[in-house]
Design a protein around this motif. Structure first.
Motif, mmCIF file in Angstrom:
data_model
loop_
_atom_site.group_PDB
_atom_site.id
_atom_site.type_symbol
_atom_site.label_atom_id
_atom_site.label_comp_id
_atom_site.label_asym_id
_atom_site.label_seq_id
_atom_site.Cartn_x
_atom_site.Cartn_y
_atom_site.Cartn_z
ATOM 1 N N ALA A 68 -21.471 25.407 -127.769
ATOM 2 C CA ALA A 68 -21.075 26.571 -128.563
ATOM 3 C C ALA A 68 -20.284 26.122 -129.786
ATOM 4 C CB ALA A 68 -20.217 27.516 -127.711
ATOM 5 N N GLY A 69 -20.074 27.065 -130.717
ATOM 6 C CA GLY A 69 -19.150 26.796 -131.806
ATOM 7 C C GLY A 69 -17.771 26.512 -131.258
ATOM 8 N N GLY A 91 -25.486 20.511 -132.227
ATOM 9 C CA GLY A 91 -24.702 21.632 -131.731
ATOM 10 C C GLY A 91 -25.408 22.949 -131.945
ATOM 11 N N GLY A 92 -24.654 24.032 -131.655
ATOM 12 C CA GLY A 92 -25.255 25.347 -131.711
ATOM 13 C C GLY A 92 -24.744 26.260 -132.803
ATOM 14 N N GLY A 117 -27.735 27.982 -125.238
ATOM 15 C CA GLY A 117 -28.084 27.951 -123.817
ATOM 16 C C GLY A 117 -28.908 26.737 -123.456
ATOM 17 N N GLN A 118 -29.787 26.311 -124.366
ATOM 18 C CA GLN A 118 -30.571 25.106 -124.099
ATOM 19 C C GLN A 118 -29.676 23.876 -124.039
ATOM 20 O OE1 GLN A 118 -33.875 25.691 -123.286
ATOM 21 N NE2 GLN A 118 -32.893 27.691 -123.480
ATOM 22 N N LEU A 119 -28.649 23.850 -124.870
ATOM 23 C CA LEU A 119 -27.694 22.738 -124.830
ATOM 24 C C LEU A 119 -26.933 22.720 -123.506
ATOM 25 C CD1 LEU A 119 -26.431 23.104 -128.488
ATOM 26 C CD2 LEU A 119 -27.573 21.074 -127.586
ATOM 27 N N THR A 120 -26.554 23.896 -123.000
ATOM 28 C CA THR A 120 -25.843 23.922 -121.709
ATOM 29 C C THR A 120 -26.767 23.478 -120.584
ATOM 30 O OG1 THR A 120 -26.324 26.250 -121.126
ATOM 31 C CG2 THR A 120 -24.393 25.838 -122.495
ATOM 32 N N GLY A 404 -26.129 29.706 -132.355
ATOM 33 C CA GLY A 404 -25.387 29.964 -131.126
ATOM 34 C C GLY A 404 -26.341 30.284 -129.985
ATOM 35 N N GLY A 405 -26.018 31.320 -129.211
ATOM 36 C CA GLY A 405 -26.878 31.732 -128.101
ATOM 37 C C GLY A 405 -27.893 32.793 -128.477
ATOM 38 N N PHE A 406 -28.006 33.076 -129.763
ATOM 39 C CA PHE A 406 -28.853 34.158 -130.267
ATOM 40 C C PHE A 406 -30.302 34.024 -129.796
ATOM 41 C CE2 PHE A 406 -31.457 36.164 -133.508
ATOM 42 C CZ PHE A 406 -30.755 37.287 -133.901
ATOM 43 N N ILE A 407 -30.882 32.838 -129.952
ATOM 44 C CA ILE A 407 -32.285 32.630 -129.587
ATOM 45 C C ILE A 407 -32.451 32.729 -128.078
ATOM 46 C CG2 ILE A 407 -34.234 31.028 -129.665
ATOM 47 C CD1 ILE A 407 -33.005 29.838 -132.215
#
Length: 533
Positions: A68-69, A91-92, A117-120, A404-407
């Motif tokens: 996340a940011g 990053g996101g 979310g993909q990063l997490t 961010g988590g938008f996508i």
């Protein structure tokens, strides 16, 4: 690093000096950071690394990985935003990180922007020492390597594609590769003599356990920042979020007011950690303005028993207070991508935290629900919208924000409601006698012929028969396979002058075009006490 402060075998995790840590990080290392907005980041550690570079020129050419940011415009990742200190960022989001944005925009670092979310979830793939993470999330957006591959500035466009398109059972997916870490910095509240970490005063749990596992899988070091030291076996076992065998060392905070704030506005409040619940009547109603009008129209789409997500911007700032004012908070389940379930969200640079939350989950596990089940409804902001329904929230000219988590949230959602002003850049609107009057039109047309970057794919949504709406203070649109359809117009608004002339394309005008609900534009509650089934 020096063995005197890193655990070996069954040794306990040891307290380390942040200055020693910064000096011992080899140039070229990959650092993983955990945090969300202005919460959960290791400010003491990051500040010392940045200052050590300024003083000594060491370390250099670091890669930074974060989900996340991680900034409130002055702290978090901003401490590392120095030319020469960093060479690559994965990053996101950087919306609240002006120094980092400047490095990206001026092509001083390689930058890859991937969905949060993909990063997490990549952390969990790395924890299992897999080559990467496979998901359909990102197809048709700027993350797709057939479009931009998540490369976020000119410097990076010449670099290799990290994300790949793969096919399994005749279905397309994106492959996000593992990024081995040399160090991961995680934050907790307390640590005991065995290195066990708890998060009792933190507002969010985030992904600290998955990040620690990911680092260990590739031989990386796990360093924690904490406020308190405790005796062995003094924690309740269910309160331990990261077990001690994962923790190599820890940095003890000396000045929490600067180095370990709970949220940007306060050092610590039991309200934000869920230990105190506040009376609902203590939350004042929002003043009537166009942001509230937009939020009210969005809230009218809510249905009973829905599981709902709200995003940063207009939704994060107004949906929660409106729902509270209307007495609807018990009729559906509200979630925030940070892991929060229920409650009334905070807005602005404290987005991700809520008062009176019902549950605070790990960051990555809420994304499981968003990806797998698909949220019933999400309210999201929008900066650019084009004729086929694409939305851009991530990049404008050289201005790099990130998705961010938008996508992650919008692509699988069952219904998406975008909330935005019709124009921007000096827009002034009056709301008098239940009508909308444009006193001064915004200089920037948000409804453009083609968005600069695709953060939400209208084509993908239309092909998958998604229910998508675009709500503004003067008009409402829905998405069809033929493009945007104008379905509602606000009282007092002239169709030709205030809508069609302020768009860069001609929308489809519904045969049943109607006036927006008059209650949206009046003082006091709308008195919508129940939701439809």
């Amino acid at each position: 690093m020096h063995n005197e402060f890193l655990r070996e075998g069954n040794e306990i995790a040891r307290r380390i000096n942040a200055n020693d840590l910064a000096c011992e990080i080899p140039s070229g290392s990959t650092l993983a950071l955990v945090g969300f907005g202005g919460m959960g980041q290791c400010d003491k550690i990051l500040r010392v690394i940045g200052q050590t570079f300024k003083d000594t020129g060491h370390p250099t050419h670091l890669t930074v990985f974060h989900t996340a940011g991680q900034s409130d415009r002055s702290n978090g990742i901003e401490h590392l935003a120095e030319e020469g200190l960093l060479s690559r960022v994965i990053g996101g989001h950087w919306g609240l990180a002006p120094k980092m944005r400047r490095l990206i925009e001026e092509n001083k670092v390689d930058c890859y922007c991937w969905p949060q979310g993909q990063l997490t979830h990549l952390l969990r793939a790395m924890a299992n020492k897999l080559p990467g993470h496979i998901s359909p999330i990102g197809l048709g957006t700027f993350v797709d390597p057939r479009i931009e591959g998540g490369k976020f500035n000119e410097r990076t466009k010449a670099k290799e594609d990290l994300i790949q398109v793969v096919s399994l059972n005749n279905e397309e997916f994106l492959f996000y590769p593992s990024i081995p870490f040399d160090y991961v910095f995680i934050r907790g509240t307390s640590i005991d003599e065995k290195g066990n970490i708890t998060t009792e005063e933190e507002p969010l749990k985030l992904e600290i356990l998955s990040a620690a596992h990911a680092a260990k899988a590739y031989g990386g070091k796990v360093i924690a920042q904490v406020k308190y030291e405790a005796n062995s076996d003094s924690f309740h076992p269910k309160d331990v979020v990261v077990p001690g065998y994962l923790v190599d060392g820890y940095v003890l905070v000396e000045d929490p007011e600067i180095e370990h704030r709970q949220v940007p506005s306060t050092v610590y409040s039991p309200i934000f950690s869920g230990d105190v619940r506040t009376p609902l009547q203590s939350l004042a109603p929002l003043p009537l303005d166009i942001r509230k009008v937009i939020g009210r129209r969005a809230v009218q789409e809510l249905s009973a028993s829905s599981v709902v997500n709200i995003g940063i911007g207009i939704p994060g700032d107004v949906i929660g207070p409106i729902v509270n004012e209307e007495g609807l908070s018990q009729d559906f389940t509200l979630t925030l991508e940070s892991g929060v379930v229920g409650g009334t969200p905070l807005g602005a640079n404290e987005f991700g935290v809520a008062q009176n939350a019902a549950a605070i989950l790990e960051h990555e596990y809420l994304f499981d629900y968003y990806h797998g089940t698909g949220i019933d409804m999400t309210f999201m902001g929008a900066a650019e919208i084009d004729r086929i329904g694409n939305v851009n929230v991530s990049k404008f000219g050289t201005r790099t924000i990130g998705g961010g988590g938008f996508i992650d949230i919008t692509q699988p959602a069952k219904k998406v409601v975008f909330c935005t002003t019709f124009t921007s850049g000096g827009l002034e609107v009056s709301l008098e006698k239940g009508k909308v009057s444009i006193r001064r039109e915004g200089k920037i047309k948000k409804f453009t012929r083609q968005v600069e970057q695709i953060t939400f794919s209208g084509k993908y949504a239309a092909e998958h028969l998604k229910d998508v709406m675009y709500v503004t203070e003067r008009a409402v649109f829905c998405l069809s396979k033929r493009g945007l359809v104008l379905t509602e117009i606000a009282p007092g608004i002239d169709l030709e002058r205030d809508i069609l002339q302020q768009m860069a394309f001609q929308p489809i005008i519904s045969d049943s075009l109607k006036e927006m609900d008059l209650r949206l534009f009046k003082m006091g509650p709308m008195n919508r006490k129940t939701l439809t089934k």
